[in-house]
Enzyme design. Structure first.
Site, PDB file in Angstrom:
ATOM      1  N   HIS B 257       0.852  -1.194   0.000  1.00  0.00           N
ATOM      2  CA  HIS B 257       0.000   0.000   0.000  1.00  0.00           C
ATOM      3  C   HIS B 257       0.883   1.237   0.000  1.00  0.00           C
ATOM      4  O   HIS B 257       1.848   1.307   0.757  1.00  0.00           O
ATOM      5  CB  HIS B 257      -0.892  -0.005   1.247  1.00  0.00           C
ATOM      6  N   ARG B 273      -6.057   9.985  -0.622  1.00  0.00           N
ATOM      7  CA  ARG B 273      -5.796  10.385  -2.004  1.00  0.00           C
ATOM      8  C   ARG B 273      -7.093  10.456  -2.792  1.00  0.00           C
ATOM      9  O   ARG B 273      -7.281  11.340  -3.613  1.00  0.00           O
ATOM     10  CB  ARG B 273      -4.808   9.408  -2.660  1.00  0.00           C
TER      11      ARG B 273
END
Ligand SMILES: Cc1cc2nc3c(=O)[nH]c(=O)nc-3n(C[C@H](O)[C@H](O)[C@H](O)COP(=O)(O)OP(=O)(O)OC[C@H]3O[C@@H](n4cnc5c(N)ncnc54)[C@H](O)[C@@H]3O)c2cc1C
Ligand code: SF4
Ligand code: SF4
Ligand code: FES
Lengths: 265, 664
Positions: B257, B273
């Protein structure tokens, strides 16, 4: 801030380290952890001291894991997420219930006394059986959404809910069942079956939820007694120690008002 | 010898295990769940960002449907997924999220009217439709064409696990907490349950069941730096592997990740994000658009993680005493947004980094995150080689993620697979042909074998330290079987892991007590974990191509001609390496033939069958233009793979059923 009071569930032991270690000395910290195996009758609770180098950003999760890896592989404690999310690691840290994984050693050191959470069955050392307690509480309070229909038509658009209401429910749904509120509660000491702030908060949560078909009469059946909302002395030991900062004080007061109203009818 | 009998034994009390047990119980079969920890503390709890389901409620999700979700998932998988299973999944995800809504999950909801969001670093005003008001909201996530990720602030997994856990309690399903399955009981062809160790008193019990299901989650703790909980050690994977009969699929496919907080590896969600947060380097420069002009920060995870490491290698990382990292900047989202929609992120930054993410940048670096590989199953969730053994969730290779899973698709998989596999388990138990007469000798033999192993560890005068072996294994995996892999590193990793495995047979305990002894637990687990680590490393060594999260610097292209196939690993007792076999993926049956993902590397080696299938697909698209359902049926029929009660279309604002109810 309320002080933590130990309960009758395990023996009260002095909060001062047994070996009289002195505070200070730069990067070293001393962890004084309760050792006790309840399945071994010959063995009495005692504090054991472990000394280690404090690393940057060290949490009690890191410190205890290092102790177990390098010094004492038999020390029992419970961590799962190590991120303050799952509620596994509550213990009494320098006299106050809290989540060990998100406690920085530099915030509580250099001498750190760790006791298992009172109010729960002790498994060993710092490990307690909160899971068993929470399941029993959930069964007793029927702490699940009681739905209207058994079989839903899942192909259809979902029922609407006001965005604010969803946020309010989530606010109460954030409880991680860590048990800190139970450990901080005076009533639990006197009434073993008391459902605790965690239980009363669940009632407040399901009361708010339009998907739950129960009404106040139903909830009264569940908490309208001294093991429920009328047992609470509103001393709010729970409120101050909740690591998720749930609005326990207002919720308990609210549930009490609603239940009292049912009781008067 | 203690024996517990039940219809269904579910090993694992996370989302997948709980949902399977509920399905079986509702069909009238008794289920018992085993869990290392209280079920609501399972790692599903930690999912923050959300669950993908193509509801298309928000304006940025308008036009979303199963077809778009399908394509995103297959591209995300780098064509490693089983496309029929992806179809089963995308069609059930809206049903699953709606069921959870009815069970009490407080999904964040759409508010009508204008709101300001951050897209590509800019403030943009979007207007939500009146008719969407009060329906479930979706946010943007990596690798998706539409905003599809349903969420509960950033405590999605928490709220889901709470609701599903509560329904399991309401259904009266017992959970045996602090219980660890150590071995499957089987005769090489049929599974009969498991040998289980009580973690409080150390006693063994045999659980005998008609159907046994593995739902033990991921294996992130094979690595030193991981977002996974400390209990994600892959023991469930090892149960299957050690049976010698069940196979593990694609274990080399390991996801990293992009935003583990540095250096602890605790996750901050992709929602950061998705909601507009940016990645920046030592100069404060936003570097992702330089590498990925199309999707930027929101390319799939494998791509973003590699780009970050690449940027660090170019010397653009931020130095620190623990090594280099990059920055995640969410300050532009504003305090209100962060404190309501990214609240968990705020708390994590506050408690673990001592910073305020509304004002400060967050130090991040990619960390191991997700185990795409797992117990290989058929679309029903049953092992093709060990009858009566099922698997679902992160521990399974059902295979909807292939070589890279999309954010939000995993919690969705847990509940979707829980629903589907749970129904098939109930069917299995209903079938009189699956009754068995179990020789008690077999159960005794398995319990005695596990007891003997534990006794040997306790009595051992061995010189090896279990924690040290584990730490070394984690170090090797992070250093040599990580984001960038090479043949030479992998060879070294395999060789050293083999040595560690041999050494693990010589572990001696410092505290040789048989009861709830944490050192004993580490000792028997590390023996299993090393086999799993070898399966990952050896699979990665053998796969001489790059696909999804598996990236070989010495073989940087995806090679469909050679490698459009699934790795199947089995382990023979006493071996020092797994046996690898390969299961080809059939292009002739693909709805979406292999191509460019839309992000990441553009060069790959085509399979000779691809152009033919592409031509067929194109012809069908012309023939059925305008009817997406008919086209889909012509491309890849899957309806009969689903349990009858879970079939059917999904209603949306833009695809209403009308007053009469269920459409065909
Ligand atoms: C930090 C983090 C954030 C994430 N965020 C997202 C997200 O936003 N969206 C998304 O889709 N996915 C997300 N994921 C992935 C997702 O959360 C997991 O893949 C998923 O929840 C796994 O669920 P599960 O039911 O398969 O396993 P888990 O929830 O891990 O449960 C495993 C269960 O098995 C039990 N168990 C294990 N071994 C044994 C044994 N030997 N014997 C008995 N019991 C055993 C455990 O006690 C536990 O109950 C995230 C993952 C992480 C690490
Ligand atoms: S307010 Fe009630 S629940 Fe909270 S600590 Fe006091 S008695 Fe316990
Ligand atoms: S109410 Fe707070 S203190 Fe009590 S169990 Fe829940 S999270 Fe913990
Ligand atoms: S380990 Fe999960 S809250 Fe501390």
């Amino acid at each position: 801030m309320s002080m933590f009071r130990p309960t009758a569930t395990h023996k009260v032991i002095p909060l001062v380290p047994a070996d009289g270690a002195q505070p200070g000395n730069g990067g070293r910290i001393r962890v004084h952890a309760m050792r006790y195996n309840p399945r071994d009758p010959g063995n009495a609770p005692r504090l054991q001291t472990y000394e280690l180098e404090q690393a940057e950003g060290m949490t009690l999760f890191i410190a205890l894991s290092e102790i177990r890896e390098k010094q004492d592989p038999s020390l029992q404690f419970d961590f799962v997420c190590r991120a303050g999310i799952c509620g596994s690691c509550a213990m009494v840290i320098n006299g106050r219930p809290g989540l060990a994984c998100r406690t920085l050693t530099k915030a509580v050191g250099p001498d750190i006394t760790l006791l298992p959470l009172p109010g729960f069955e002790l498994i060993g050392d710092l490990s307690v059986n909160t899971g068993k307690w929470m399941r029993a509480m959930s069964e007793r309070l029927e702490a699940w959404v009681h739905m209207k229909e058994a079989e839903l038509d899942l192909t259809r658009i979902e029922a609407r809910m006001e965005p604010e209401l969803a946020e309010q429910i989530y606010e109460l749904d954030r409880c991680i069942e860590c048990g800190c509120c139970v450990a901080g509660c005076g009533t639990v000491r006197m009434r073993e079956a008391f459902v605790g702030a965690v239980g009363l908060n669940k009632i407040a949560r399901f009361r708010l939820d339009p998907r739950d078909t129960r009404d106040d009469d139903d909830f009264y059946e569940l908490v309208g007694d001294d093991d429920g909302v009328f047992g609470c002395m509103s001393l709010l030991g729970c409120h101050d120690v909740c690591p998720k900062q749930l609005p326990l004080a207002t919720q308990i007061a609210f549930v009490r008002r609603k239940m009292a109203a049912v009781g008067f009818r | 010898m203690k024996v517990v009998y039940t219809d269904v034994l579910v090993i694992g009390g996370g989302l997948a295990g709980l949902r399977m047990a509920i399905a079986a119980k509702r069909r009238g079969h008794d289920a018992v769940i085993l869990s290392l920890v209280p079920p609501k503390r399972s790692h599903s709890k930690a999912a923050q960002g959300g669950m993908q389901a193509s509801l298309g409620n928000v304006i940025k999700g308008q036009g979303d449907n199963e077809d778009v979700h399908f394509e995103d998932t297959v591209r995300g998988s780098d064509w490693g997924a089983d496309q029929a299973v992806v179809r089963m999944f995308v069609n059930t995800a809206p049903k699953a999220v709606r069921e959870l809504a009815a069970w009490g999950v407080p999904w964040s909801r759409v508010r009508r009217g204008d709101r300001t969001v951050i897209i590509n670093g800019q403030k943009v005003t979007i207007t939500e439709r009146d008719e969407a008001h009060g329906l479930m909201a979706q946010r943007d996530f990596g690798g998706t064409k539409k905003w599809r990720t349903c969420y509960v602030s950033d405590g999605t997994g928490h709220a889901m696990l709470q609701a599903v856990g509560d329904q399991a309690i309401g259904s009266g399903i017992p959970v045996h907490e602090r219980a660890e399955a150590l071995a499957l009981i089987h005769d090489g062809g049929r599974c009969y349950g498991a040998v289980v160790r009580d973690l409080i008193d150390g006693e063994l019990t045999a659980y005998v069941a008609k159907a046994t299901a593995i739902a033990t989650g991921g294996a992130g703790r094979l690595y030193r730096v991981t977002t996974n909980a400390v209990i994600c050690e892959g023991i469930g994977h090892a149960l299957a592997l050690e049976s010698g009969a069940a196979a593990l699929g694609n274990m080399e496919a390991v996801q990293f990740h992009p935003t583990g907080i540095f250096p602890a590896g605790i996750l901050v969600t992709e929602g950061c994000r998705g909601d507009g947060g940016l990645l920046k380097d030592v100069d404060g420069h936003r570097f992702m658009p330089d590498y990925e002009p199309e999707k930027k920060e929101l390319a799939s995870r494998d791509v973003v993680s590699r780009r970050m490491e690449e940027h660090i290698r170019k010397g653009k990382g931020v130095g620190s005493r623990f090594g280099d990292h990059l920055w995640l900047d969410i300050t532009l989202l504003g305090e209100k947004h962060i404190k309501t929609n990214l609240r968990e992120v705020f708390e994590i930054c506050h408690h673990f980094l001592g910073i305020d993410p509304t004002k400060d940048l967050v130090a991040v670096r990619p960390a191991q995150h997700y185990t795409m590989g797992g117990v290989r199953t058929k679309p029903t969730g049953e092992s093709p080689t060990l009858k009566g053994l099922f698997a679902a969730g992160e521990a399974a290779c059902w295979d909807m993620h292939g070589f890279n899973r999309l954010g939000g698709n995993s919690v969705a998989e847990t509940v979707v697979a829980g629903m589907i596999v749970g129904e098939f388990i109930a069917d299995f138990c209903d079938d009189p042909g699956n009754e068995f007469n179990l020789p008690t000798g077999l159960v005794r033999e398995f319990v005695e074998r596990e007891q003997a192993k534990l006794d040997a560890l306790v009595a051992s005068r061995g010189t090896e330290d279990a924690s040290a072996l584990k730490a070394r294994m984690q170090e090797i995996m992070t250093a040599k079987v990580g984001i960038f892999r090479t043949g030479r590193d992998l060879e070294e990793a395999v060789a050293e892991l083999q040595q560690l495995l041999a050494r693990s047979r010589n572990i001696g305990l410092r505290t040789p007590s048989p009861g709830p002894n944490p050192e004993l637990v580490t000792a028997y687990r590390v023996q299993k974990m090393l086999k799993l680590a070898l399966t990952v490393a050896y699979g990665a060594l053998t796969r001489t191509e790059s696909r999804g999260a598996h990236f070989r610097e010495d073989h940087p292209r995806r090679d469909d001609a050679q490698w459009l196939k699934r790795t199947l690993a089995t382990w023979r007792d006493g071996a020092s390496l797994p046996e690898l076999n390969y299961e080809p993926l059939d292009i002739a049956k693909m709805e979406l033939p292999p191509g460019w993902r839309g992000y990441g590397a553009k060069d790959y080696v085509d399979h000779p069958d691809t152009p033919r299938r592409q031509a067929e697909v194109d012809a069908l698209k012309t023939q059925y233009a305008g009817d997406r359902f008919a086209l889909q049926r012509a491309l890849l029929p899957y309806d009969d793979l689903l349990p009858a009660r879970l079939r059917g279309r999904n209603e949306r604002i833009d695809e209403p059923f009308g007053g009469t109810g269920r459409a065909a």
